[in-house]
Design a protein around this motif. Structure first.
Motif, mmCIF file in Angstrom:
data_model
loop_
_atom_site.group_PDB
_atom_site.id
_atom_site.type_symbol
_atom_site.label_atom_id
_atom_site.label_comp_id
_atom_site.label_asym_id
_atom_site.label_seq_id
_atom_site.Cartn_x
_atom_site.Cartn_y
_atom_site.Cartn_z
ATOM 1 N N THR A 6 0.889 -1.254 0.160
ATOM 2 C CA THR A 6 -0.130 0.085 -0.039
ATOM 3 C C THR A 6 0.953 1.262 0.252
ATOM 4 O OG1 THR A 6 -0.059 0.011 2.411
ATOM 5 C CG2 THR A 6 -1.616 -1.247 1.637
ATOM 6 N N ARG A 7 0.387 2.302 -0.370
ATOM 7 C CA ARG A 7 0.993 3.706 -0.348
ATOM 8 C C ARG A 7 0.462 4.859 0.109
ATOM 9 N NH1 ARG A 7 -2.190 6.423 -3.213
ATOM 10 N NH2 ARG A 7 -2.360 6.161 -5.516
ATOM 11 N N PHE A 8 0.989 5.790 0.676
ATOM 12 C CA PHE A 8 0.396 7.047 1.258
ATOM 13 C C PHE A 8 1.123 7.823 0.289
ATOM 14 C CE2 PHE A 8 0.214 10.703 4.153
ATOM 15 C CZ PHE A 8 -1.046 11.260 3.542
ATOM 16 N N ALA A 9 0.432 8.671 -0.219
ATOM 17 C CA ALA A 9 1.029 9.663 -1.431
ATOM 18 C C ALA A 9 0.770 11.083 -1.414
ATOM 19 C CB ALA A 9 0.565 8.948 -2.725
ATOM 20 N N PRO A 10 0.918 11.676 -0.297
ATOM 21 C CA PRO A 10 0.503 13.181 -0.155
ATOM 22 C C PRO A 10 1.443 14.107 -1.239
ATOM 23 C CG PRO A 10 2.502 12.262 1.500
ATOM 24 C CD PRO A 10 1.955 11.290 0.720
ATOM 25 N N SER A 11 0.625 15.223 -1.358
ATOM 26 C CA SER A 11 1.151 16.272 -2.107
ATOM 27 C C SER A 11 1.805 17.403 -0.990
ATOM 28 C CB SER A 11 0.086 16.981 -2.983
ATOM 29 O OG SER A 11 -0.519 15.816 -3.759
ATOM 30 N N PRO A 12 2.868 17.403 -1.037
ATOM 31 C CA PRO A 12 3.388 18.272 -0.038
ATOM 32 C C PRO A 12 3.177 19.869 0.076
ATOM 33 C CG PRO A 12 5.178 17.894 -1.565
ATOM 34 C CD PRO A 12 3.946 17.449 -1.998
ATOM 35 N N ILE A 42 6.186 10.918 -2.168
ATOM 36 C CA ILE A 42 5.838 12.494 -2.109
ATOM 37 C C ILE A 42 5.268 12.934 -3.632
ATOM 38 C CG2 ILE A 42 6.775 14.590 -1.762
ATOM 39 C CD1 ILE A 42 6.542 12.717 0.720
ATOM 40 N N GLU A 43 4.164 13.091 -3.918
ATOM 41 C CA GLU A 43 3.664 13.707 -5.073
ATOM 42 C C GLU A 43 3.748 15.185 -5.197
ATOM 43 O OE1 GLU A 43 -0.103 11.564 -5.817
ATOM 44 O OE2 GLU A 43 1.127 10.047 -6.149
ATOM 45 N N ASP A 44 4.857 15.642 -5.697
ATOM 46 C CA ASP A 44 5.151 17.001 -5.536
ATOM 47 C C ASP A 44 5.389 17.571 -7.117
ATOM 48 O OD1 ASP A 44 7.525 15.373 -6.269
ATOM 49 O OD2 ASP A 44 8.978 16.990 -5.255
ATOM 50 N N SER A 193 0.858 15.176 -15.278
ATOM 51 C CA SER A 193 -0.410 15.462 -14.349
ATOM 52 C C SER A 193 -0.482 14.267 -13.235
ATOM 53 C CB SER A 193 -1.550 15.277 -15.140
ATOM 54 O OG SER A 193 -1.984 14.174 -15.584
ATOM 55 N N TYR A 194 -1.159 14.831 -12.247
ATOM 56 C CA TYR A 194 -1.203 13.927 -10.978
ATOM 57 C C TYR A 194 -1.804 12.563 -11.466
ATOM 58 C CZ TYR A 194 -4.418 11.370 -7.689
ATOM 59 O OH TYR A 194 -5.015 10.412 -6.995
ATOM 60 N N ASN A 195 -2.943 12.551 -12.512
ATOM 61 C CA ASN A 195 -3.457 11.032 -12.684
ATOM 62 C C ASN A 195 -2.532 10.346 -13.451
ATOM 63 O OD1 ASN A 195 -6.430 11.085 -11.807
ATOM 64 N ND2 ASN A 195 -6.624 12.913 -12.878
ATOM 65 N N ALA A 197 1.147 10.475 -13.446
ATOM 66 C CA ALA A 197 2.290 10.260 -12.473
ATOM 67 C C ALA A 197 1.820 8.880 -11.620
ATOM 68 C CB ALA A 197 2.776 11.148 -11.927
ATOM 69 N N VAL A 198 0.721 8.997 -11.071
ATOM 70 C CA VAL A 198 0.194 8.141 -9.887
ATOM 71 C C VAL A 198 0.209 6.681 -10.703
ATOM 72 C CG1 VAL A 198 -2.518 8.114 -10.305
ATOM 73 C CG2 VAL A 198 -1.386 8.314 -8.040
ATOM 74 N N VAL A 199 -0.550 6.530 -11.781
ATOM 75 C CA VAL A 199 -0.300 5.351 -12.433
ATOM 76 C C VAL A 199 0.797 4.538 -12.713
ATOM 77 C CG1 VAL A 199 -1.051 3.993 -14.423
ATOM 78 C CG2 VAL A 199 -2.540 5.850 -13.629
ATOM 79 N N ILE A 211 -5.530 2.605 -1.154
ATOM 80 C CA ILE A 211 -6.721 3.333 -0.198
ATOM 81 C C ILE A 211 -6.663 4.382 -0.184
ATOM 82 C CG2 ILE A 211 -7.354 2.686 2.133
ATOM 83 C CD1 ILE A 211 -5.954 0.286 2.190
ATOM 84 N N ARG A 212 -7.594 5.280 -0.344
ATOM 85 C CA ARG A 212 -7.595 6.719 -0.292
ATOM 86 C C ARG A 212 -9.064 7.381 -0.251
ATOM 87 N NH1 ARG A 212 -5.785 7.221 -6.654
ATOM 88 N NH2 ARG A 212 -7.883 6.425 -7.612
ATOM 89 N N GLY A 213 -8.939 8.581 0.048
ATOM 90 C CA GLY A 213 -10.462 9.370 0.443
ATOM 91 C C GLY A 213 -11.376 9.134 -1.051
ATOM 92 N N GLY A 215 -13.017 11.313 -2.271
ATOM 93 C CA GLY A 215 -12.721 12.461 -3.087
ATOM 94 C C GLY A 215 -12.031 12.054 -4.408
ATOM 95 N N HIS A 216 -11.108 10.974 -4.288
ATOM 96 C CA HIS A 216 -10.224 10.496 -5.509
ATOM 97 C C HIS A 216 -11.092 9.519 -6.437
ATOM 98 C CE1 HIS A 216 -6.797 12.678 -4.941
ATOM 99 N NE2 HIS A 216 -6.784 12.385 -3.716
ATOM 100 N N LEU A 217 -12.521 9.242 -5.868
ATOM 101 C CA LEU A 217 -13.047 8.307 -6.843
ATOM 102 C C LEU A 217 -13.441 8.626 -8.171
ATOM 103 C CD1 LEU A 217 -14.231 5.492 -6.435
ATOM 104 C CD2 LEU A 217 -16.691 6.594 -5.943
HETATM 105 N N1 GLU Z 1 -1.449 13.191 -4.233
HETATM 106 C C1 GLU Z 1 -2.762 12.695 -3.943
HETATM 107 C C2 GLU Z 1 -3.335 13.588 -2.739
HETATM 108 O O1 GLU Z 1 -2.455 13.966 -2.024
HETATM 109 C C3 GLU Z 1 -2.743 11.430 -3.799
HETATM 110 C C4 GLU Z 1 -4.052 10.822 -4.088
HETATM 111 C C5 GLU Z 1 -3.736 9.332 -4.086
HETATM 112 O O2 GLU Z 1 -3.625 8.695 -3.120
HETATM 113 O O3 GLU Z 1 -3.761 8.521 -5.202
HETATM 114 O O4 GLU Z 1 -4.351 13.622 -2.679
#
Ligand code: GLU
Length: 510
Positions: A6-12, A42-44, A193-195, A197-199, A211-213, A215-217
């Motif tokens: 799993t991953r947590f991928a925050p945008s800083p 880190i999604e920067d 773009s976010y969509n 790089a994430v892939v 696993i994420r909020g 809002g990302h659905l």
């Molecule tokens: N960088 C995205 C955010 O901070 C991550 C979304 C994801 O987990 O795919 O919301």
């Protein structure tokens, strides 16, 4: 079976707040429970909004919560770098492939063109979907534009179709990709773009569960069709429910924006806060909400996550006009005033504080008393038996460790006198002499030795004098502390003990 990753991928771009921390926690817990790996990425790629200081705060917050990552910044791993801005070459390679296969194309749209398109759809009341004007340029046309150095972005060629995403929490969710259109995967500055790089990253980092909020659905269909274009296996998705505040509305700017580190500074322990957050959208099978760390790490499962919004009840219900004011920048004591005393967090926290090993608890208290000059230096050690005894006698009344220092300071305060004219006025109340002398007599004869005993004494004073409420408590408070406001009296009295109380009353009343 493939490994759970799993991953947590925050945008800083700010603090780690409750929503993000809950996402991180669920990813961490799922990996722990399934014997897998938890990755921090880190999604920067949004360079204007990203900062190193935010990255640091996010990492510090995760560390405070004990959400240590198996791979990611600082610790490394086999699939790095774990910071997107250091992966641009990787994305480029995949983009070249997509363009060569005609699954993506250069779009030379100017800002003006895009604006006009947007205005046009607004006027017609239709969704703003890219009209594909650069989708089919000839090789020659493309070359001419490139030779002229006309800036371009790269768009993904979206095939119209019905797409079903199987979500582990939300169930089957249907999407119509016609409504997405050809979207940008690489911006004109060369950043993905976010969509997009994430892939690439989820694939290369072998992420099994996203696993994420919730809002990302809405981003998920874009990500799925990119996975399909590359023939990448599609990870399992689990979108966790929204978090709502005490008013039932989406977490406000205030509560939702509060940094996780503020909860540490307010005196909640990391175990308690983790336990509390785990219940935001998930519940254990046995229904028990007070969950020790080891148990939590072994029983968590996304299958038991709920679709319905979860209640974050840490703060009091806010007035509408307060909503606009951010909690950021307000002092810790102002933030403490906003806490809901009856929150589930306080309940869990009190339970943790009651149950904890006293030496361990005392060591956690040290940071909260270190700077307090009213507390003697020599007792500020976890091994100090006097400090342990004080904490032990007040701990059942504490919701947060930061509530303890005032009691401890008061215990060592021998310099008692009437604080101000408000206190003086209270001693002039008609009820004052009666209640004070009744109280004094009762503690001398009854030798109370628990807070409950002191509460019982207040009842007796009430019976003897017929005074109650303010007329009863205020004179006793002033007579014993010199102050008109302050700590919980039964708790303080039990801590001070009979001798100190009598000594204090003599000093104050003369
Ligand atoms: N960088 C995205 C955010 O901070 C991550 C979304 C994801 O987990 O795919 O919301």
């Amino acid at each position: 079976m493939t490994e759970i990753r799993t991953r947590f991928a925050p945008s800083p771009s700010g603090f780690l707040h409750v929503g993000g921390a809950r996402t991180a926690l669920f990813n961490y817990l799922y990996a722990k429970a399934k014997g897998g790996k938890f990755i921090l990425r880190i999604e920067d790629t949004d360079q204007d909004r990203s900062s190193d200081s935010s990255m640091q705060i996010i990492q510090d917050s995760l560390k405070w919560l004990g959400l240590n990552w198996d791979e990611g910044p600082e610790v490394g791993g086999d699939y790095g770098p774990y910071k997107q801005s250091e992966r641009l070459e990787i994305y480029k390679k995949y983009t070249d492939q997509l363009v060569a296969e005609n699954k993506a194309y250069r779009c030379f749209c100017t800002t003006e063109e895009l604006e006009a398109m947007k205005k046009n759809s607004e006027a017609m009341g239709i969704p703003n979907i890219y009209d594909g004007r650069y989708a089919n340029l000839t090789e020659k046309e493309i070359k001419e534009k490139l030779d002229k150095n006309i800036p371009f972005s790269i768009r993904f060629r979206t095939k119209p179709k019905q797409l079903i995403v199987e979500d582990l929490i939300q169930g089957k969710v249907k999407f119509d990709t016609k409504l997405i259109g050809d979207f940008i995967i690489v911006k004109s500055d060369g950043f993905p773009s976010y969509n997009y790089a994430v892939v690439i990253d989820d694939y290369l980092m072998k992420i099994s569960h996203v696993i994420r909020g919730v809002g990302h659905l809405s981003n998920t269909p874009r990500q799925v069709i990119i996975h399909e274009a590359f023939d990448f296996p599609i990870p399992k998705y689990a979108h966790v429910s929204e978090i709502v505040g005490a008013d039932g509305k989406k977490l406000s700017k205030r509560a939702g924006a509060t940094s996780i580190l503020a909860f540490r500074d307010l005196g909640y322990t990391e175990e308690t806060f983790r336990n509390y957050m785990s219940l935001l959208g998930w519940s254990p099978e046995d229904g028990g909400e007070y969950i020790p760390t080891e148990k939590l790490n072994s029983i968590f499962d996304v299958e038991r996550c709920s679709k319905s919004p979860s209640l974050f009840d840490v703060f009091k219900k806010q007035k509408e006009e307060d909503e606009k004011v951010s909690f950021i920048g307000i002092s810790l004591s102002e933030l403490a005033d906003q806490l809901n005393p009856k929150s589930k967090l306080n309940w869990l926290s009190n339970k943790f504080i009651r149950d904890a090993d006293i030496k361990d608890l005392t060591s956690r208290l040290i940071p909260f008393i270190r700077e307090n000059t009213s507390i003697p230096e020599e007792i500020k050690r976890a091994e100090n038996s006097e400090l342990q005894a004080i904490l032990n006698s007040i701990r059942v009344y504490l919701d947060r460790l930061s509530q303890a220092p005032d009691y401890i300071a008061e215990f060592y305060n021998n310099d008692i006198s009437l604080e101000n004219s408000e206190a003086e006025e209270i001693l002039k109340l008609e009820s004052a002499p009666k209640v004070i002398s009744s109280f004094k007599k009762l503690i001398e004869t009854e030798s109370p030795n628990s807070s409950e005993d002191y509460k019982a004494i207040f009842d007796k004073v009430n019976k003897e004098t017929n005074e109650k409420g303010k007329n009863l408590f205020m004179p006793i408070r002033v007579a014993t502390t010199g102050k008109a406001h302050g700590l919980e009296l039964p708790v303080l009295f039990n801590l001070l003990g009979k001798e100190k109380l009598i000594y204090r009353m003599k000093k104050i009343l003369g």
